[in-house]
Design a protein around this motif. Structure first.
Motif, mmCIF file in Angstrom:
data_model
loop_
_atom_site.group_PDB
_atom_site.id
_atom_site.type_symbol
_atom_site.label_atom_id
_atom_site.label_comp_id
_atom_site.label_asym_id
_atom_site.label_seq_id
_atom_site.Cartn_x
_atom_site.Cartn_y
_atom_site.Cartn_z
ATOM 1 N N SER A 81 0.825 -1.205 0.000
ATOM 2 C CA SER A 81 0.000 0.000 0.000
ATOM 3 C C SER A 81 0.859 1.255 0.000
ATOM 4 O O SER A 81 0.634 2.174 -0.790
ATOM 5 C CB SER A 81 -0.932 -0.014 1.216
ATOM 6 N N HIS A 82 1.868 1.301 0.862
ATOM 7 C CA HIS A 82 2.722 2.485 0.957
ATOM 8 C C HIS A 82 3.599 2.663 -0.273
ATOM 9 O O HIS A 82 4.003 3.787 -0.591
ATOM 10 C CB HIS A 82 3.600 2.404 2.210
ATOM 11 N N ALA A 83 3.911 1.553 -0.954
ATOM 12 C CA ALA A 83 4.782 1.640 -2.122
ATOM 13 C C ALA A 83 4.004 1.703 -3.429
ATOM 14 O O ALA A 83 4.611 1.788 -4.501
ATOM 15 C CB ALA A 83 5.732 0.438 -2.155
ATOM 16 N N GLY A 84 2.674 1.661 -3.359
ATOM 17 C CA GLY A 84 1.862 1.737 -4.561
ATOM 18 C C GLY A 84 1.859 0.474 -5.397
ATOM 19 O O GLY A 84 1.540 0.511 -6.590
ATOM 20 N N LEU A 85 2.195 -0.671 -4.784
ATOM 21 C CA LEU A 85 2.226 -1.954 -5.509
ATOM 22 C C LEU A 85 0.849 -2.613 -5.416
ATOM 23 O O LEU A 85 0.650 -3.591 -4.697
ATOM 24 C CB LEU A 85 3.316 -2.861 -4.916
ATOM 25 N N VAL A 86 -0.100 -2.059 -6.147
ATOM 26 C CA VAL A 86 -1.497 -2.485 -6.017
ATOM 27 C C VAL A 86 -1.696 -3.917 -6.498
ATOM 28 O O VAL A 86 -2.294 -4.745 -5.802
ATOM 29 C CB VAL A 86 -2.426 -1.532 -6.802
ATOM 30 N N ASP A 87 -1.222 -4.222 -7.700
ATOM 31 C CA ASP A 87 -1.430 -5.558 -8.259
ATOM 32 C C ASP A 87 -0.779 -6.631 -7.395
ATOM 33 O O ASP A 87 -1.364 -7.700 -7.172
ATOM 34 C CB ASP A 87 -0.875 -5.630 -9.687
ATOM 35 N N GLU A 88 0.437 -6.351 -6.898
ATOM 36 C CA GLU A 88 1.105 -7.315 -6.016
ATOM 37 C C GLU A 88 0.311 -7.521 -4.736
ATOM 38 O O GLU A 88 0.149 -8.661 -4.263
ATOM 39 C CB GLU A 88 2.523 -6.845 -5.680
ATOM 40 N N ASN A 111 -5.902 -20.465 3.032
ATOM 41 C CA ASN A 111 -7.195 -20.606 3.700
ATOM 42 C C ASN A 111 -7.282 -19.763 4.974
ATOM 43 O O ASN A 111 -7.828 -20.187 5.993
ATOM 44 C CB ASN A 111 -7.468 -22.075 4.036
ATOM 45 N N ILE A 112 -6.721 -18.548 4.924
ATOM 46 C CA ILE A 112 -6.788 -17.614 6.043
ATOM 47 C C ILE A 112 -7.932 -16.643 5.777
ATOM 48 O O ILE A 112 -7.940 -15.937 4.774
ATOM 49 C CB ILE A 112 -5.467 -16.844 6.217
ATOM 50 N N LYS A 113 -8.889 -16.619 6.673
ATOM 51 C CA LYS A 113 -10.035 -15.727 6.494
ATOM 52 C C LYS A 113 -9.646 -14.297 6.857
ATOM 53 O O LYS A 113 -9.151 -14.051 7.963
ATOM 54 C CB LYS A 113 -11.204 -16.195 7.363
ATOM 55 N N PRO A 114 -9.860 -13.362 5.963
ATOM 56 C CA PRO A 114 -9.489 -11.969 6.262
ATOM 57 C C PRO A 114 -10.368 -11.383 7.361
ATOM 58 O O PRO A 114 -11.580 -11.626 7.391
ATOM 59 C CB PRO A 114 -9.696 -11.240 4.927
ATOM 60 N N ASN A 115 -9.745 -10.632 8.269
ATOM 61 C CA ASN A 115 -10.487 -9.954 9.329
ATOM 62 C C ASN A 115 -10.611 -8.467 8.983
ATOM 63 O O ASN A 115 -10.279 -8.040 7.888
ATOM 64 C CB ASN A 115 -9.798 -10.158 10.684
ATOM 65 N N GLN A 116 -11.100 -7.688 9.931
ATOM 66 C CA GLN A 116 -11.304 -6.255 9.689
ATOM 67 C C GLN A 116 -10.001 -5.568 9.302
ATOM 68 O O GLN A 116 -9.971 -4.714 8.398
ATOM 69 C CB GLN A 116 -11.884 -5.597 10.949
ATOM 70 N N GLU A 117 -8.906 -5.940 9.976
ATOM 71 C CA GLU A 117 -7.634 -5.267 9.715
ATOM 72 C C GLU A 117 -7.125 -5.572 8.307
ATOM 73 O O GLU A 117 -6.579 -4.694 7.630
ATOM 74 C CB GLU A 117 -6.593 -5.682 10.766
ATOM 75 N N ILE A 118 -7.305 -6.819 7.872
ATOM 76 C CA ILE A 118 -6.892 -7.191 6.517
ATOM 77 C C ILE A 118 -7.700 -6.400 5.486
ATOM 78 O O ILE A 118 -7.148 -5.826 4.530
ATOM 79 C CB ILE A 118 -7.069 -8.704 6.287
ATOM 80 N N GLU A 141 -5.380 -12.532 -2.575
ATOM 81 C CA GLU A 141 -5.985 -13.736 -3.151
ATOM 82 C C GLU A 141 -5.262 -14.996 -2.688
ATOM 83 O O GLU A 141 -5.889 -16.025 -2.418
ATOM 84 C CB GLU A 141 -5.960 -13.639 -4.678
ATOM 85 N N THR A 142 -3.931 -14.917 -2.576
ATOM 86 C CA THR A 142 -3.145 -16.065 -2.107
ATOM 87 C C THR A 142 -3.497 -16.419 -0.671
ATOM 88 O O THR A 142 -3.604 -17.605 -0.312
ATOM 89 C CB THR A 142 -1.639 -15.747 -2.206
ATOM 90 N N MET A 143 -3.667 -15.409 0.156
ATOM 91 C CA MET A 143 -4.004 -15.629 1.559
ATOM 92 C C MET A 143 -5.291 -16.434 1.693
ATOM 93 O O MET A 143 -5.374 -17.386 2.479
ATOM 94 C CB MET A 143 -4.150 -14.280 2.273
#
Length: 614
Positions: free
Chosen positions: A430-437, A450-457, A443-445
């Protein structure tokens, strides 16, 4: 080498390191003199198997675990006591895998039936390995051998299930099945609830313990006080403090240290400081507790306490240094951090993994990312925290590509990433502007790990898209979340709307933030400025009136700088202190240089702020 020769060759060497038990000396003397019987029953020699077992215990007690195993392997006959002594020796030195393998060999190949002490000992190894599978296998064997009713076994089972399970259901079932519980049974259950973060559950068990009139001991009170600390309720802590005094444990250091920690964790540092000075006796843990308590809220005072501790003759350990490094990181005082680093090297603790991880974080927060990288490169062993700390350091300095490369290197090394690592790499992107990465890692996460994203993610991904100007895409992501977004997610969207001047979506985001956190002054300021920028002065005045009625101001940003080992702090408009005159001279010079360079400040957020809310 035979057992007799091994005993003969090692006994003379061992006597220099530890005192050989009298029973072994008597048997050795008897063997040398070829006596067959002693007239004194207390000096009756023991058979070779008992002699060897006692020597194994002696080796283990003196830290000679390899010599103990050599002797164990030389024994022609090994009974359950000998097997248990060797398993216990491995467990006491945290060689839990060795202990487990030996137990499997004992129960399998050797076909020796374990006793209650064997089972309770190997259950400790299962707990330390956090292996629920091994623990349940031992539990089944204990039931099969009729050992489940043993108090030693049952208490060890409670401890194992409490440590290896995500909840206390299994531990509670074992506890309920014990007919005659002792104080260890109760205390182990309280400890289990406390360690999984259920302080209220631990306090309920402690209350039942009192009602059952079980004899209370210092450890029971110590762990119950920790349960109070985990709840954060000071009223419970004060009641427990009174109970400790009533039962006469007010001078017991482990108990008093727990009370001190409770006051610190409840945020009552004035009470903690007063109690610290009232303590009749202090040890290193006492000082460490107070240093760690102040580190979380007043890092400068934490460093002062550390200085006092050394002046009173206490030598810091790895836990002390860990808290002090964190305090230096919080204050971003590089020189002080370097001095602490020197103390760590002087103490020979520079290979300590946890301290090395803390140093990586400290140097990064102090702006010295090159030293963070050097420590990381020099480390012989790295864990998940090591990689995460380095990634966070790279991300905070804008080295997004380096953070991404580090993540890929970590995965190749065989370490499985967790949710915190993904937060680190997403923030770096985010800070480096690497949006696609960043989107690829998101998506990999979900897909690969199989890690469910939480509010912070989700907040990180919204920030990632928002900074890149893809604000509408960020809003659609919020709408697709499987749960309602919290104020951090909406706050990230609000910041993006402000940066890219999206008025309508910004008003929506501000309202969502205020619905969730009505006292968040920053959101009120942004919302009022949005109304003013649109020319909707009626709505602008309405929001400002609400702010006046609330009587709150947005918390001012605080900055600090280290000059000649002294930390100076200041806020916007600060006129206090002898140093401020020099500060404003430098600020005037900086402003002049910025104007010459053609910088034009963005004053949109200040134009419509006549009341000075900042």
């Amino acid at each position: 080498m035979s057992t007799r020769k091994l005993i003969s060759s090692t006994s003379k060497k061992s006597i220099h390191f530890h005192k050989i038990p009298p029973a072994i000396l008597n048997s050795l003397n008897w063997a040398d003199k070829n006596q067959t019987q002693s007239s004194n029953p207390s000096l009756t020699p023991k058979n070779p198997s008992i002699l060897a077992t006692n020597l194994i215990k002696s080796y283990c007690e003196s830290g000679q675990i390899n010599e103990a195993r050599t002797l164990f392997d030389e024994m022609p006959e090994r009974d359950v006591v000998a097997w248990t002594a060797m398993i216990a020796g491995y467990t006491s030195f945290h060689y839990h895998t060795h202990a487990w393998r030996l137990f499997v060999e004992m129960a399998g190949t050797a076909a020796v039936d374990p006793n209650e002490y064997t089972v309770s000992t190997v259950l400790k190894a299962c707990r330390s390995m956090k292996s629920l599978l091994y623990g349940t296998l031992v539990h089944g064997l204990a039931v099969k051998r009729g050992l489940e009713g043993s108090l030693y076994v049952d208490n060890a089972l409670i401890d194992m299930y409490a440590t290896c399970c995500d909840c206390m259901d299994n531990a509670w079932m074992v506890f309920k099945g014990i007919k005659l519980k002792n104080d260890v049974s109760w205390t182990t259950l309280i400890t289990g609830y406390t360690h999984i973060g259920d302080g209220y559950g631990g306090l309920r068990v402690f209350r039942h313990m009192i009602l059952e009139e079980v004899k209370l001991n210092p450890y029971s009170f110590s762990i119950a006080v920790r349960a109070c600390a985990s709840t954060g309720w000071l009223v419970f802590g004060k009641l427990m403090h009174a109970a400790v005094t009533k039962h006469g444990f007010g001078s017991n250091i482990p108990v008093t240290n727990s009370i001190l920690d409770m006051y610190c964790r409840c945020g009552c540092l004035s009470e903690a400081n007063q109690y610290f000075h009232e303590m009749s006796e202090k040890d290193l843990i006492t000082w460490n507790t107070l240093i760690a308590g102040y580190e979380r809220s007043d890092s400068n005072e934490s460093l002062n306490i550390f200085s006092r501790m050394e002046s009173e003759g206490f030598s810091p350990n790895s836990f002390t240094f860990s808290s002090v490094i964190a305090a230096c990181a919080n204050l971003a005082v590089l020189r002080c951090g370097q001095q602490v680093h020197g103390g760590i090297v002087h103490k020979g603790l520079d290979r300590d993994l946890a301290l090395a991880n803390s140093l990586i974080d400290m140097y990064a927060k102090c702006g010295n990312i090159s030293d963070s990288k050097k420590i990381f490169s020099d480390m012989l062993h790295r864990d998940l925290v090591t990689w995460t700390s380095m990634m966070i350091g790279f991300g905070s300095h804008g080295y997004g590509k380096e953070a991404v490369d580090l993540f890929d290197e970590m995965v190749r090394s065989g370490i499985r990433p967790d949710r915190i690592v993904f937060i680190a790499v997403l923030s770096a992107c985010s800070h480096a502007g690497l949006v696609d990465e960043g989107l690829r890692y998101f998506e990999t996460m979900v897909g690969k790990y199989n890690i469910k994203p939480n509010q912070e993610i989700y907040g990180c991904v919204v920030d990632l898209l928002g900074r890149a100007g893809r604000v509408n895409e960020a809003y659609r992501l919020i709408q697709s979340m499987p749960f309602k977004a919290d104020e951090t997610v909406w706050g990230a969207l609000l910041a993006a709307c402000k940066a890219h001047r999206l008025v309508d979506l910004g008003k929506l985001a501000a309202r969502r933030v205020l619905d969730l956190r009505p006292n968040m002054m920053g959101a009120y300021v942004m919302l009022s400025n949005i109304y003013a920028a649109e020319g909707k002065y009626k709505e602008f005045a309405k929001v400002r009136k609400m702010m006046r009625r609330m009587g709150n101001k947005k918390e001012a940003g605080k900055s600090w700088i280290e000059v000649k080992n002294q930390v100076y702090s200041f806020v916007v408009g600060d006129k206090m202190g002898s140093h401020t005159e020099h500060v404003y001279i430098v600020l005037d010079l900086l402003n002049g240089n910025m104007k010459e360079a053609g910088y034009v400040p963005d004053l949109d957020c200040l134009v419509h702020d006549p009341e000075g809310v900042s």
